[in-house]
Scaffold this motif. Structure first.
Motif, short mmCIF file in Angstrom:
data_model
loop_
_atom_site.label_atom_id
_atom_site.label_comp_id
_atom_site.label_asym_id
_atom_site.label_seq_id
_atom_site.Cartn_x
_atom_site.Cartn_y
_atom_site.Cartn_z
N GLU A 35 0.82 -1.21 0.00
CA GLU A 35 0.00 0.00 0.00
C GLU A 35 0.85 1.26 0.00
OE1 GLU A 35 -2.89 -0.09 3.10
OE2 GLU A 35 -3.64 -2.04 2.50
N GLY A 36 2.15 1.12 0.13
CA GLY A 36 3.02 2.28 0.24
C GLY A 36 3.53 2.78 -1.09
N PHE A 37 2.67 2.75 -2.12
CA PHE A 37 3.11 3.22 -3.43
C PHE A 37 2.04 4.09 -4.08
CE2 PHE A 37 0.86 -0.70 -4.46
CZ PHE A 37 0.14 -0.36 -5.59
N VAL A 38 2.47 4.79 -5.13
CA VAL A 38 1.56 5.60 -5.93
C VAL A 38 1.71 5.12 -7.38
CG1 VAL A 38 1.01 7.94 -6.71
CG2 VAL A 38 1.88 7.57 -4.41
N SER A 68 4.63 20.53 -11.31
CA SER A 68 4.02 21.01 -10.06
C SER A 68 3.05 19.99 -9.49
CB SER A 68 3.34 22.37 -10.26
OG SER A 68 2.30 22.28 -11.20
N ASN A 69 2.35 19.26 -10.35
CA ASN A 69 1.43 18.21 -9.88
C ASN A 69 2.20 17.06 -9.25
OD1 ASN A 69 -0.83 19.60 -10.74
ND2 ASN A 69 -0.95 18.52 -12.69
N ILE A 70 3.26 16.64 -9.90
CA ILE A 70 4.03 15.50 -9.42
C ILE A 70 4.70 15.81 -8.09
CG2 ILE A 70 6.36 15.74 -10.41
CD1 ILE A 70 4.31 12.67 -11.00
N GLN A 71 5.04 17.07 -7.87
CA GLN A 71 5.71 17.45 -6.63
C GLN A 71 4.78 17.38 -5.42
OE1 GLN A 71 7.51 21.18 -8.00
NE2 GLN A 71 9.50 20.21 -7.72
N GLN A 72 3.49 17.15 -5.64
CA GLN A 72 2.55 16.98 -4.54
C GLN A 72 2.67 15.58 -3.92
OE1 GLN A 72 0.76 19.71 -3.54
NE2 GLN A 72 2.00 20.66 -5.14
N ILE A 73 3.37 14.68 -4.61
CA ILE A 73 3.52 13.31 -4.14
C ILE A 73 4.74 13.22 -3.22
CG2 ILE A 73 4.04 10.95 -4.89
CD1 ILE A 73 2.45 11.65 -7.45
N ASP A 74 4.57 12.52 -2.12
CA ASP A 74 5.63 12.30 -1.15
C ASP A 74 6.83 11.64 -1.81
OD1 ASP A 74 7.24 11.53 1.00
OD2 ASP A 74 5.62 10.55 2.10
N LYS A 75 8.00 12.26 -1.68
CA LYS A 75 9.22 11.74 -2.30
C LYS A 75 9.69 10.44 -1.67
CE LYS A 75 10.92 16.06 -4.10
NZ LYS A 75 12.02 17.00 -4.21
N ASN A 76 9.15 10.07 -0.52
CA ASN A 76 9.54 8.83 0.14
C ASN A 76 8.72 7.63 -0.30
OD1 ASN A 76 11.57 10.03 1.81
ND2 ASN A 76 9.92 10.92 3.01
N LYS A 77 7.64 7.88 -1.05
CA LYS A 77 6.80 6.78 -1.52
C LYS A 77 7.40 6.16 -2.78
CE LYS A 77 2.42 7.73 0.41
NZ LYS A 77 1.26 6.94 0.54
N LYS A 78 7.09 4.90 -2.97
CA LYS A 78 7.46 4.21 -4.21
C LYS A 78 6.49 4.72 -5.28
CE LYS A 78 8.72 -0.07 -4.01
NZ LYS A 78 8.80 -1.54 -3.92
N VAL A 79 7.03 5.13 -6.42
CA VAL A 79 6.20 5.68 -7.49
C VAL A 79 6.34 4.81 -8.74
CG1 VAL A 79 5.74 7.69 -8.96
CG2 VAL A 79 6.51 8.03 -6.60
N TYR A 80 5.21 4.25 -9.18
CA TYR A 80 5.15 3.48 -10.43
C TYR A 80 4.57 4.39 -11.50
CZ TYR A 80 5.85 -0.87 -7.84
OH TYR A 80 6.36 -1.88 -7.05
N LEU A 81 5.19 4.37 -12.68
CA LEU A 81 4.73 5.20 -13.79
C LEU A 81 4.47 4.33 -15.02
CD1 LEU A 81 7.56 7.81 -13.38
CD2 LEU A 81 5.16 8.30 -12.95
N LEU A 99 14.05 15.41 -9.73
CA LEU A 99 13.40 16.14 -8.64
C LEU A 99 13.70 15.54 -7.26
CD1 LEU A 99 9.90 16.72 -10.30
CD2 LEU A 99 11.67 18.44 -9.88
N GLY A 100 14.46 14.46 -7.24
CA GLY A 100 14.88 13.89 -5.96
C GLY A 100 14.08 12.71 -5.46
N TYR A 101 13.18 12.16 -6.28
CA TYR A 101 12.45 10.96 -5.87
C TYR A 101 13.43 9.79 -5.86
CZ TYR A 101 8.13 13.53 -6.16
OH TYR A 101 7.12 14.44 -5.93
#
Length: 124
Positions: A35-38, A68-81, A99-101
């Motif tokens: 559950e710890g992903f976007v 600017s939209n993507i920067q609303q997502i927590d940089k500590n979460k796993k991000v799948y694109l 951006l530092g993710y």
């Protein structure tokens, strides 16, 4: 020789600092049980409306507000694109990396491969 060594050292530093993007087949995504992903669909809203993976957030990479939209997502979460076939999501992954993710996964093959494999998707 000293310049070559410094260049080599700089390249290692760049790889450590950046290069946090991992690639994974989109077919393998269904096995993720965390559950710890976007999950982000970087296609256009029109493409998204024709079908998307359940739980995916649409953030059109071509839109000027993408960063600017993507920067609303927590940089500590796993991000799948993902995108249609994998090209835009690979580019978007590089943007997130810059951006530092730290935990970015580009889902190769995109939505086309997801559908072709017979996986479930949502249509608006």
């Amino acid at each position: 020789m000293k310049k070559e060594f410094l260049f080599f050292l700089l390249m290692i530093l760049v790889q450590v600092t950046y290069g946090q993007v991992k690639n994974k087949s989109i077919i393998e995504f269904k096995e993720v049980a965390s559950e710890g992903f976007v999950l982000i669909d970087v296609r256009t809203p029109e493409e998204y409306a024709q079908g998307f993976i359940g739980g995916a957030i649409n953030m059109d990479m071509k839109n000027e507000s993408f960063v600017s939209n993507i920067q609303q997502i927590d940089k500590n979460k796993k991000v799948y694109l993902y995108c249609k076939a994998g090209g835009r999501s690979a580019k978007a992954s590089k943007v997130l990396d810059s951006l530092g993710y730290k935990n970015i996964i580009n889902l190769e093959g995109g939505f086309d491969a997801w559908k072709e494999a017979g996986n479930v998707f949502v249509v608006q």
